[in-house]
Design an enzyme around this catalytic site. Structure first.
Site, PDB file in Angstrom:
ATOM      1  N   HIS A 110      31.421  48.102  31.764  1.00  0.00           N
ATOM      2  CA  HIS A 110      31.346  48.653  33.124  1.00  0.00           C
ATOM      3  C   HIS A 110      32.744  48.851  33.686  1.00  0.00           C
ATOM      4  O   HIS A 110      33.739  48.405  33.118  1.00  0.00           O
ATOM      5  CB  HIS A 110      30.558  47.721  34.053  1.00  0.00           C
ATOM      6  CG  HIS A 110      31.227  46.406  34.311  1.00  0.00           C
ATOM      7  ND1 HIS A 110      31.320  45.405  33.366  1.00  0.00           N
ATOM      8  CD2 HIS A 110      31.873  45.932  35.406  1.00  0.00           C
ATOM      9  CE1 HIS A 110      31.969  44.378  33.859  1.00  0.00           C
ATOM     10  NE2 HIS A 110      32.329  44.665  35.106  1.00  0.00           N
ATOM     11  N   HIS A 156      35.665  47.466  31.245  1.00  0.00           N
ATOM     12  CA  HIS A 156      35.827  46.111  30.722  1.00  0.00           C
ATOM     13  C   HIS A 156      34.473  45.477  30.424  1.00  0.00           C
ATOM     14  O   HIS A 156      33.442  45.941  30.921  1.00  0.00           O
ATOM     15  CB  HIS A 156      36.669  45.231  31.655  1.00  0.00           C
ATOM     16  CG  HIS A 156      36.188  45.172  33.071  1.00  0.00           C
ATOM     17  ND1 HIS A 156      36.417  46.172  33.984  1.00  0.00           N
ATOM     18  CD2 HIS A 156      35.493  44.222  33.733  1.00  0.00           C
ATOM     19  CE1 HIS A 156      35.886  45.852  35.149  1.00  0.00           C
ATOM     20  NE2 HIS A 156      35.304  44.676  35.019  1.00  0.00           N
ATOM     21  N   ARG A 172      38.900  36.449  40.990  1.00  0.00           N
ATOM     22  CA  ARG A 172      39.092  37.914  40.978  1.00  0.00           C
ATOM     23  C   ARG A 172      39.340  38.468  42.378  1.00  0.00           C
ATOM     24  O   ARG A 172      38.581  38.183  43.295  1.00  0.00           O
ATOM     25  CB  ARG A 172      37.840  38.581  40.398  1.00  0.00           C
ATOM     26  CG  ARG A 172      38.044  40.046  40.100  1.00  0.00           C
ATOM     27  CD  ARG A 172      36.779  40.670  39.533  1.00  0.00           C
ATOM     28  NE  ARG A 172      36.113  41.458  40.548  1.00  0.00           N
ATOM     29  CZ  ARG A 172      35.045  42.216  40.321  1.00  0.00           C
ATOM     30  NH1 ARG A 172      34.505  42.277  39.123  1.00  0.00           N
ATOM     31  NH2 ARG A 172      34.487  42.904  41.287  1.00  0.00           N
ATOM     32  N   ASP A 205      34.262  48.623  37.887  1.00  0.00           N
ATOM     33  CA  ASP A 205      33.718  48.069  39.127  1.00  0.00           C
ATOM     34  C   ASP A 205      33.568  49.100  40.243  1.00  0.00           C
ATOM     35  O   ASP A 205      34.409  49.989  40.387  1.00  0.00           O
ATOM     36  CB  ASP A 205      34.645  46.962  39.647  1.00  0.00           C
ATOM     37  CG  ASP A 205      34.853  45.870  38.600  1.00  0.00           C
ATOM     38  OD1 ASP A 205      33.922  45.597  37.827  1.00  0.00           O
ATOM     39  OD2 ASP A 205      35.959  45.298  38.562  1.00  0.00           O
TER      40      ASP A 205
HETATM   41  C1  SIN Z   1      34.321  41.140  35.593  1.00  0.00           C
HETATM   42  O1  SIN Z   1      33.593  41.975  35.093  1.00  0.00           O
HETATM   43  O2  SIN Z   1      34.857  41.292  36.681  1.00  0.00           O
HETATM   44  C2  SIN Z   1      34.587  39.854  34.845  1.00  0.00           C
HETATM   45  C3  SIN Z   1      35.505  40.041  33.697  1.00  0.00           C
HETATM   46  C4  SIN Z   1      35.761  38.744  32.979  1.00  0.00           C
HETATM   47  O3  SIN Z   1      35.304  37.695  33.436  1.00  0.00           O
HETATM   48  O4  SIN Z   1      36.443  38.751  31.962  1.00  0.00           O
END
Ligand code: SIN
Length: 275
Positions: free
Chosen positions: A101, A250, A265, A103
């Site tokens: 995905h 990612h 994050r 974001d």
């Molecule tokens: C996410 O998709 O924001 C998480 C990525 C991760 O935890 O590596």
């Protein structure tokens, strides 16, 4: 002043670059910020090692690039509502972000990117895969590139975060976003074309029958996730990945059941996208 002499070295896997000679506990100069912004546009993701920054320093670093976009769905770090908790406890089986995905594509002005700081990581597993959507555009056939001209893709948060959604973070009345963006965008920093669809939030192509849209999207997803477009990042405490949602995908691997993985994050604001 380490930050005046940044060393930026691309990975040998088509996406991402490592940034060295940097100390994120120090204030970043305008020139260093500009170099990082331009490298982010070029490589899609920047990786940093051994950056043991506080939550305040995390926020200060993010604010150098854009204002913070507080995620509507994630739990928050106590005392820091701007920082989302990306946490999997040893007794949990589902992780956050465990599929390809990028974001916030369901927003009309999708987030530019996120800065993910590793706080606690399993001794094995828990790596994150990144894919380069600009490189994936370049490696499409001329015929396929031509067939994408003028297409717009439709994105939504409802089927993931809505009350019936597939995410364990679902149930929020705030999962009401739908948006339409060009399927190929001009990257706001690099000016390069980038394929802007993803398997999690893209639900169709404007004006296309569902079946036809699914076929084209599946072909694009298979193409983007080819090994030559992907880098696998191994975390350690103090590692940071700063990704650009308009140039990369990612995927957080969920291969560490029984261990704890704790990440912080911060997501930063982006802009309306055009082609
Ligand atoms: C996410 O998709 O924001 C998480 C990525 C991760 O935890 O590596």
């Amino acid at each position: 002043m380490k930050n005046n002499n940044l060393l930026i070295t691309p990975t040998d896997h088509g996406v991402g670059a490592f940034v060295e000679n940097i100390e994120l506990t120090e204030n970043l100069s305008g020139a260093a910020t500009d170099r990082l912004r331009s490298a982010l546009g070029k490589y899609g993701v920047l990786f940093f090692r051994d950056q043991f920054i506080s939550s305040q320093e995390h926020i200060a670093f993010a604010n150098k690039f854009a204002s913070i976009n507080t995620n509507r769905f994630f739990p928050k770090v106590e005392g820091y509502p701007q920082i989302a908790l990306v946490l999997k406890e040893p007794d949990e089986t589902i992780n956050i972000g465990g599929g390809w995905h990028t974001d916030h594509t369901y927003d009309k002005e999708p987030a530019m990117g996120s800065i993910l700081v590793a706080r606690e990581v399993p001794s094995q597993g828990g790596d994150t895969l990144f894919a380069n959507t600009c490189l994936a555009y370049q490696t499409l056939s001329h015929k396929l590139k031509a067939s994408l001209v003028g297409l717009k893709a439709v994105h939504s948060s409802r089927h993931i975060f809505g009350p019936q959604g597939s995410s364990h973070l679902r149930g929020h009345e705030t999962a009401t976003q739908d948006s339409t963006h060009p399927l190929v965008i001009k990257h706001p920093i690099s000016g390069q074309p980038s394929i802007y669809v993803n398997p999690s939030f893209t639900i169709g192509i404007e004006g296309w029958a569902d079946r036809d849209a699914k076929t084209l999207l599946k072909d694009l997803y298979e193409h983007i996730s080819k090994p030559e477009h992907i880098y696998r990042f191994k975390w350690a405490p103090g590692s940071i990945a700063f990704w650009d949602n308009r140039a990369s995908w990612h995927y957080a691997l969920n291969d560490y059941h029984g261990s704890r993985r704790l990440m912080h994050r911060i997501t930063i604001e982006g802009e309306a996208l055009s082609n």
